[in-house]
Design a protein around this motif. Structure first.
Motif: not given
Length: 233
Positions: A95-103
């Protein structure tokens, strides 16, 4: 919650001006046609996972979002998860990685899926051709499709007999007869799945631009679709 039929799923996605189905939506379309999926459970975003029910470790974790097309690029897939604690950590980190790359990505939930092994990897696909209409594609997976472009095509839908003929046409067919310790592939069962997938694509061709059931695994005893992508018109 009552599941929608394929037409309802496609219409709902198009009504939202989406270009792709989410992974769960793709799986629900596939299941509605009786096609064999690798076993999975679904966890809604925000829900706590307490067990993996009839699955056993190791498992594969995949994020479910209509905004994610290529999961690897966003870190939205992780394999070889070997315990419940490891799974919980993987969900949080994903979750953290995805939202860091594309919020802007809307994560609906997560697919937890059996990790398939000791089987041949193939691809079943579909595309809407301007001249021929719905076309079904078949090829060996992994490096065979990426490097060797070993893929064959036919106008959809195709019968089981036509599907068997199509499978025989790939250059690397001999690999399916048994290769480096892998079992001989069940060609009859694979042809049945390929035929049914072509039917699914043809019946919904007015909604679908491309279909990609990749990877699909085949052993001597079973066929299992492990991932799917539907690009919408």
């Amino acid at each position: 919650m009552t599941k929608m039929n394929p037409e309802e799923i496609f219409k709902a996605a198009l009504a939202e001006n989406r270009k792709h189905l989410s992974l769960l939506e793709a799986f629900e379309v596939i299941e509605s046609y009786g096609l064999p999926l690798a076993r999975y459970i679904y966890i809604k975003e925000g829900d706590e996972i307490k067990d993996i029910r009839d699955l056993s470790f190791p498992v594969v974790l995949k994020a479910d979002s209509p905004d994610i097309v290529h999961k690897t690029e966003l870190g939205a897939v992780k394999a070889n998860i070997r315990s419940l604690d490891e799974l919980k950590t993987a969900i949080s980190q994903m979750r953290q990685k995805i939202l860091e790359k594309n919020p802007a990505v809307k994560i609906r939930g997560y697919i937890v899926q059996e990790q398939v092994s000791n089987a041949h990897e193939v691809i079943i696909g579909g595309l809407n051709d301007e001249q021929f209409g719905p076309v079904v594609a078949f090829g060996l997976g992994g490096i065979f499709v990426e490097i060797l472009k070993d893929v064959v095509f036919d106008i959809a839908p195709i019968t089981i007999a036509q599907a068997q003929e199509l499978i025989l046409k790939i250059k690397g067919y001999q690999i399916l007869e048994g290769y480096r310790g892998l079992p001989k592939a069940n060609i009859k069962l694979l042809a049945e799945v390929l035929s049914k997938a072509s039917q699914m694509f043809a019946e919904n061709a007015k909604y679908i631009k491309e279909m990609d059931l990749n990877p699909t695994f085949v052993s001597s005893e079973w066929v299992k679709i492990a991932d799917a992508r539907f690009a919408l018109k």
